[in-house]
Design a protein around this motif. Structure first.
Motif, PDB file in Angstrom:
ATOM      1  N   ILE A   7      -2.796  -2.049   8.462  1.00  0.00           N
ATOM      2  CA  ILE A   7      -3.219  -3.385   8.890  1.00  0.00           C
ATOM      3  C   ILE A   7      -4.574  -3.721   8.271  1.00  0.00           C
ATOM      4  CG2 ILE A   7      -4.046  -4.732  10.863  1.00  0.00           C
ATOM      5  CD1 ILE A   7      -1.074  -4.655  10.856  1.00  0.00           C
ATOM      6  N   TYR A   8      -5.509  -2.773   8.326  1.00  0.00           N
ATOM      7  CA  TYR A   8      -6.833  -3.008   7.738  1.00  0.00           C
ATOM      8  C   TYR A   8      -6.715  -3.279   6.238  1.00  0.00           C
ATOM      9  CZ  TYR A   8     -11.369  -2.214   5.667  1.00  0.00           C
ATOM     10  OH  TYR A   8     -12.508  -2.371   4.923  1.00  0.00           O
ATOM     11  N   LEU A  11      -5.461  -6.801   5.741  1.00  0.00           N
ATOM     12  CA  LEU A  11      -6.486  -7.795   6.063  1.00  0.00           C
ATOM     13  C   LEU A  11      -7.586  -7.827   5.002  1.00  0.00           C
ATOM     14  CD1 LEU A  11      -6.926  -7.340   9.922  1.00  0.00           C
ATOM     15  CD2 LEU A  11      -6.155  -9.412   8.761  1.00  0.00           C
ATOM     16  N   ILE A  49       5.193  -6.833   9.699  1.00  0.00           N
ATOM     17  CA  ILE A  49       4.255  -6.612   8.597  1.00  0.00           C
ATOM     18  C   ILE A  49       4.945  -6.024   7.371  1.00  0.00           C
ATOM     19  CG2 ILE A  49       2.068  -5.522   7.926  1.00  0.00           C
ATOM     20  CD1 ILE A  49       1.892  -7.614  10.203  1.00  0.00           C
ATOM     21  N   TYR A 118     -11.431  -9.107   5.599  1.00  0.00           N
ATOM     22  CA  TYR A 118     -11.131  -8.447   6.874  1.00  0.00           C
ATOM     23  C   TYR A 118     -11.828  -9.148   8.037  1.00  0.00           C
ATOM     24  CZ  TYR A 118     -11.331  -5.126  10.682  1.00  0.00           C
ATOM     25  OH  TYR A 118     -11.250  -4.557  11.925  1.00  0.00           O
ATOM     26  N   HIS A 122     -10.246 -10.984  11.189  1.00  0.00           N
ATOM     27  CA  HIS A 122     -10.423 -10.275  12.460  1.00  0.00           C
ATOM     28  C   HIS A 122     -11.219 -11.093  13.477  1.00  0.00           C
ATOM     29  CE1 HIS A 122     -10.110  -6.668  14.850  1.00  0.00           C
ATOM     30  NE2 HIS A 122     -11.389  -6.726  15.130  1.00  0.00           N
ATOM     31  N   GLN A 141      -3.617  -9.904  16.060  1.00  0.00           N
ATOM     32  CA  GLN A 141      -3.803  -8.894  15.011  1.00  0.00           C
ATOM     33  C   GLN A 141      -2.670  -8.975  13.999  1.00  0.00           C
ATOM     34  OE1 GLN A 141      -5.893  -6.872  13.345  1.00  0.00           O
ATOM     35  NE2 GLN A 141      -6.053  -5.165  14.776  1.00  0.00           N
ATOM     36  N   ASP A 142      -1.452  -9.084  14.503  1.00  0.00           N
ATOM     37  CA  ASP A 142      -0.291  -9.156  13.619  1.00  0.00           C
ATOM     38  C   ASP A 142      -0.188 -10.511  12.929  1.00  0.00           C
ATOM     39  OD1 ASP A 142       0.241  -6.617  14.517  1.00  0.00           O
ATOM     40  OD2 ASP A 142       1.788  -7.238  15.940  1.00  0.00           O
ATOM     41  N   THR A 145      -2.801 -10.858  10.210  1.00  0.00           N
ATOM     42  CA  THR A 145      -2.415 -10.036   9.058  1.00  0.00           C
ATOM     43  C   THR A 145      -1.355 -10.753   8.234  1.00  0.00           C
ATOM     44  OG1 THR A 145      -2.887  -8.000  10.291  1.00  0.00           O
ATOM     45  CG2 THR A 145      -1.516  -7.792   8.326  1.00  0.00           C
TER      46      THR A 145
END
Length: 219
Positions: A7-8, A11, A49, A118, A122, A141-142, A145
């Motif tokens: 995920i990071y 992003l 994702i 990011y 975020h 979060q999803d 992304t």
């Protein structure tokens, strides 16, 4: 967790839409078994994702234009609604949000594109968690992304400085005790994000391809 690292990376722009994520390579990177990698990928698939293609493996999603629009609309419904119904924001919560925007500004000044990408994404997760809605934070979060991947796929022209400024304006409205204005600003912000997506270029390429394939060589 493997999911958090992926995920990071998405992003931050380190991995792109359509990129293959091989189980063998990831098991070596994370120093875990392929079984654990596969389990993580299945969870990321459920979160929208990644996707799996038969006999080809795992790939980062490449959302269609309609899926891109649905993602932005889902974010608008969640984030605008979250701000309208938010309780009064404390000075401590405002300080957390301002600290996040300061980090965005520092990344912009340093031209650190990965950290900038990011942090800008975020922010929306941080906002949800700060106002006390961890469930929305997880959902966002999803969705953020997916939005970053959509922006990469559809060549977004949205200016990072503009995003940072809009984030600060949302915080200002919350600090003034005006959740309706904060919600309005969030709606404007997300509309700017969508407007910057270059859907037309993709549509034109598909149209040109269809034209080329339908017209055979002249006799």
């Amino acid at each position: 967790m493997i999911e958090d690292r992926i995920i990071y990376a998405a992003l931050a722009g380190y991995i792109k839409p359509g990129e293959r994520l091989g189980e063998k390579e990831m098991s070596e990177i994370f120093d875990v078994s392929r079984t654990l990698v596969r389990e993580a990928m299945i969870r990321l698939q459920a979160r929208g994702i990644v996707e799996v293609l038969p006999r080809r493996g795992w790939f980062v999603i490449e959302p269609t234009i309609e899926e891109a629009r649905q993602t932005i609309n889902a974010r608008r419904a969640l984030e605008v609604g979250m701000l309208v119904t938010a309780d009064k924001i404390s000075s401590e919560q405002i300080a957390i949000l301002r600290q996040h925007v300061m980090a965005e500004e520092e990344a912009l000044a340093a031209d650190d594109r990965a950290r900038r990408s990011y942090l800008l994404g975020h922010f929306h997760v941080c906002l949800a968690e700060t106002v006390g809605n961890a469930v929305l934070g997880s959902l966002l979060q999803d969705l953020t992304t997916r939005t970053v991947l959509i922006a990469a796929l559809y060549q977004s022209t949205h200016d990072a400085h503009e995003s940072c400024t809009e984030h600060a304006e949302i915080i200002n409205a919350l600090e003034m005790g005006d959740p309706d204005e904060a919600a309005r600003l969030m709606d404007v912000h997300l509309r700017h994000v969508e407007k910057a997506l270059n859907y037309r270029d993709i549509t034109e390429r598909v149209k040109n391809l269809r034209h080329a394939l339908r017209n055979g060589p002249s006799s």
